[in-house]
Design a protein around this motif. Structure first.
Motif, PDB file in Angstrom:
ATOM      1  N   ASP A   1       0.839  -1.193   0.000  1.00  0.00           N
ATOM      2  CA  ASP A   1       0.000   0.000   0.000  1.00  0.00           C
ATOM      3  C   ASP A   1       0.882   1.254   0.000  1.00  0.00           C
ATOM      4  O   ASP A   1       1.971   1.268   0.579  1.00  0.00           O
ATOM      5  CB  ASP A   1      -0.914   0.031   1.235  1.00  0.00           C
ATOM      6  N   ILE A   2       0.383   2.310  -0.620  1.00  0.00           N
ATOM      7  CA  ILE A   2       1.100   3.576  -0.647  1.00  0.00           C
ATOM      8  C   ILE A   2       0.732   4.379   0.603  1.00  0.00           C
ATOM      9  O   ILE A   2      -0.443   4.635   0.851  1.00  0.00           O
ATOM     10  CB  ILE A   2       0.754   4.369  -1.920  1.00  0.00           C
ATOM     11  N   GLN A   3       1.740   4.756   1.353  1.00  0.00           N
ATOM     12  CA  GLN A   3       1.521   5.549   2.566  1.00  0.00           C
ATOM     13  C   GLN A   3       1.659   7.025   2.226  1.00  0.00           C
ATOM     14  O   GLN A   3       2.590   7.430   1.513  1.00  0.00           O
ATOM     15  CB  GLN A   3       2.520   5.172   3.649  1.00  0.00           C
ATOM     16  N   SER A  26       4.882   7.335  -0.198  1.00  0.00           N
ATOM     17  CA  SER A  26       5.923   6.338   0.056  1.00  0.00           C
ATOM     18  C   SER A  26       6.511   5.760  -1.230  1.00  0.00           C
ATOM     19  O   SER A  26       7.542   5.075  -1.187  1.00  0.00           O
ATOM     20  CB  SER A  26       5.365   5.215   0.931  1.00  0.00           C
ATOM     21  N   GLN A  27       5.865   6.028  -2.350  1.00  0.00           N
ATOM     22  CA  GLN A  27       6.413   5.646  -3.657  1.00  0.00           C
ATOM     23  C   GLN A  27       5.897   6.615  -4.709  1.00  0.00           C
ATOM     24  O   GLN A  27       4.997   7.397  -4.446  1.00  0.00           O
ATOM     25  CB  GLN A  27       6.057   4.199  -4.013  1.00  0.00           C
ATOM     26  N   ASP A  28       6.474   6.546  -5.893  1.00  0.00           N
ATOM     27  CA  ASP A  28       6.137   7.478  -6.964  1.00  0.00           C
ATOM     28  C   ASP A  28       4.666   7.367  -7.362  1.00  0.00           C
ATOM     29  O   ASP A  28       4.204   6.287  -7.749  1.00  0.00           O
ATOM     30  CB  ASP A  28       7.029   7.176  -8.170  1.00  0.00           C
ATOM     31  N   ILE A  29       3.927   8.468  -7.248  1.00  0.00           N
ATOM     32  CA  ILE A  29       2.522   8.477  -7.666  1.00  0.00           C
ATOM     33  C   ILE A  29       2.321   9.464  -8.829  1.00  0.00           C
ATOM     34  O   ILE A  29       1.191   9.865  -9.109  1.00  0.00           O
ATOM     35  CB  ILE A  29       1.567   8.801  -6.500  1.00  0.00           C
ATOM     36  N   THR A  30       3.387   9.846  -9.476  1.00  0.00           N
ATOM     37  CA  THR A  30       3.387  10.851 -10.571  1.00  0.00           C
ATOM     38  C   THR A  30       2.531  12.033 -10.166  1.00  0.00           C
ATOM     39  O   THR A  30       2.899  12.771  -9.264  1.00  0.00           O
ATOM     40  CB  THR A  30       2.968  10.233 -11.910  1.00  0.00           C
ATOM     41  N   MET A  31       1.346  12.216 -10.798  1.00  0.00           N
ATOM     42  CA  MET A  31       0.510  13.360 -10.453  1.00  0.00           C
ATOM     43  C   MET A  31      -0.849  12.949  -9.890  1.00  0.00           C
ATOM     44  O   MET A  31      -1.790  13.745  -9.844  1.00  0.00           O
ATOM     45  CB  MET A  31       0.322  14.254 -11.671  1.00  0.00           C
ATOM     46  N   TRP A  32      -0.950  11.706  -9.427  1.00  0.00           N
ATOM     47  CA  TRP A  32      -2.213  11.179  -8.931  1.00  0.00           C
ATOM     48  C   TRP A  32      -2.458  11.587  -7.478  1.00  0.00           C
ATOM     49  O   TRP A  32      -2.567  10.751  -6.576  1.00  0.00           O
ATOM     50  CB  TRP A  32      -2.255   9.669  -9.091  1.00  0.00           C
ATOM     51  N   THR A  85      -9.586  21.299   8.343  1.00  0.00           N
ATOM     52  CA  THR A  85      -8.593  20.224   8.229  1.00  0.00           C
ATOM     53  C   THR A  85      -8.409  19.883   6.757  1.00  0.00           C
ATOM     54  O   THR A  85      -9.396  19.802   6.007  1.00  0.00           O
ATOM     55  CB  THR A  85      -9.034  18.984   9.022  1.00  0.00           C
ATOM     56  N   TYR A  86      -7.171  19.686   6.357  1.00  0.00           N
ATOM     57  CA  TYR A  86      -6.824  19.414   4.966  1.00  0.00           C
ATOM     58  C   TYR A  86      -6.213  18.022   4.839  1.00  0.00           C
ATOM     59  O   TYR A  86      -5.405  17.611   5.673  1.00  0.00           O
ATOM     60  CB  TYR A  86      -5.850  20.472   4.451  1.00  0.00           C
ATOM     61  N   TYR A  87      -6.622  17.315   3.796  1.00  0.00           N
ATOM     62  CA  TYR A  87      -6.137  15.964   3.541  1.00  0.00           C
ATOM     63  C   TYR A  87      -5.608  15.853   2.110  1.00  0.00           C
ATOM     64  O   TYR A  87      -6.214  16.404   1.181  1.00  0.00           O
ATOM     65  CB  TYR A  87      -7.254  14.930   3.673  1.00  0.00           C
ATOM     66  N   CYS A  88      -4.522  15.107   1.951  1.00  0.00           N
ATOM     67  CA  CYS A  88      -4.114  14.694   0.618  1.00  0.00           C
ATOM     68  C   CYS A  88      -4.588  13.259   0.384  1.00  0.00           C
ATOM     69  O   CYS A  88      -4.876  12.527   1.345  1.00  0.00           O
ATOM     70  CB  CYS A  88      -2.600  14.802   0.431  1.00  0.00           C
ATOM     71  N   GLN A  89      -4.704  12.872  -0.876  1.00  0.00           N
ATOM     72  CA  GLN A  89      -5.168  11.521  -1.244  1.00  0.00           C
ATOM     73  C   GLN A  89      -4.468  11.086  -2.524  1.00  0.00           C
ATOM     74  O   GLN A  89      -4.396  11.853  -3.489  1.00  0.00           O
ATOM     75  CB  GLN A  89      -6.677  11.502  -1.494  1.00  0.00           C
ATOM     76  N   GLN A  90      -3.952   9.868  -2.517  1.00  0.00           N
ATOM     77  CA  GLN A  90      -3.364   9.335  -3.745  1.00  0.00           C
ATOM     78  C   GLN A  90      -4.373   8.413  -4.425  1.00  0.00           C
ATOM     79  O   GLN A  90      -5.104   7.664  -3.764  1.00  0.00           O
ATOM     80  CB  GLN A  90      -2.038   8.599  -3.468  1.00  0.00           C
ATOM     81  N   SER A  91      -4.417   8.490  -5.744  1.00  0.00           N
ATOM     82  CA  SER A  91      -5.284   7.617  -6.539  1.00  0.00           C
ATOM     83  C   SER A  91      -4.475   6.919  -7.632  1.00  0.00           C
ATOM     84  O   SER A  91      -5.004   6.559  -8.675  1.00  0.00           O
ATOM     85  CB  SER A  91      -6.458   8.408  -7.133  1.00  0.00           C
TER      86      SER A  91
END
Lengths: 107, 118
Positions: A1-3, A26-32, A85-91
């Motif tokens: 899983d990407i952290q 925790s790993q490359d997610i480009t622009m997602w 509160t602000y959150y980031c999210q990877q997709s």
């Protein structure tokens, strides 16, 4: 899983200040990468997607930057309604993951 | 106007089951991927589950895999989440959310509170 790791966990600032929140994958997610704002008792609101694209209707004082593993959300001049509160999210891949959140408080 | 309205939340005992529904309006429901996202008190957002527009592809977060089932009925414009073997740590507000082409959530429901407690 990407952290996803956000910093800081909380920040105090004044109206008119410039604030930057950081999100690291925790790993490359480009622009997602997306950013959300959530206020107590309400659903999250999408601010930025594809790392730097402003969602329709979101004020231009919000901006996103970054690619790969390091991303930032900047609010150029804080307004009273921005305290939340602000959150980031990877997709990039499942399971989708969120950062732990950054609480932006009034100084 | 895009609207998502959840229903079905409530109090359930540990080990019990509960189903949530999310009725959509204002957009072509079958054209969009959908997800469930939850927020537990004092914690951050957690992605729970995903389903494609046609319903053929589904995925789940590790903490709910094998216990929760996502589904949809495009004729009724409704998204579902069946939750079995509920645990105290499943207590949260559950949101249904529409995904844009980047897998991000551009519209959200108001949330449904699920409380797992004896």
């Amino acid at each position: 899983d990407i952290q996803m790791t956000q910093s800081p966990s909380s920040v105090s600032a004044s109206v008119g200040d410039r604030v930057t929140i950081t999100c690291r994958a925790s790993q490359d997610i480009t622009m997602w990468l997306a950013w959300y704002q959530q206020k107590p008792g309400t659903a999250p609101k999408l601010l930025i997607f594809a790392a730097s694209t402003l969602q329709s209707g979101v004020p231009s004082r919000f901006s996103g930057n970054g690619s790969g593993t390091n991303f930032t959300l900047t609010i150029s001049s804080l307004q009273p309604e921005d305290f939340a509160t602000y959150y980031c999210q990877q997709s990039k891949s499942f399971p989708y993951t969120f950062g732990q959140g950054t609480k932006l408080e009034i100084k | 106007e895009v609207q998502l309205e959840e229903s079905g939340g409530g109090l359930v005992q540990p080990g019990g089951s509960l189903g949530l529904s999310c009725e959509a309006s204002g957009f072509s429901f079958s054209s969009y991927e959908m997800s469930w996202v939850r927020l537990a008190a004092g914690k951050g957002l957690e992605w729970v589950s995903y389903i494609t527009g046609g319903g053929s592809v589904k995925d789940y977060g590790d903490s709910v895999k094998g216990r929760f089932t996502i589904s949809r009925d495009n004729t009724k414009k409704t998204l579902y989440l069946q939750m079995n073997s509920l645990r105290a740590e499943d207590t949260a507000i559950y949101y249904c959310a529409r995904a844009n082409g980047w897998g991000n959530f551009d519209f959200w429901g108001q949330g449904a509170l699920v409380t797992v407690s004896s």
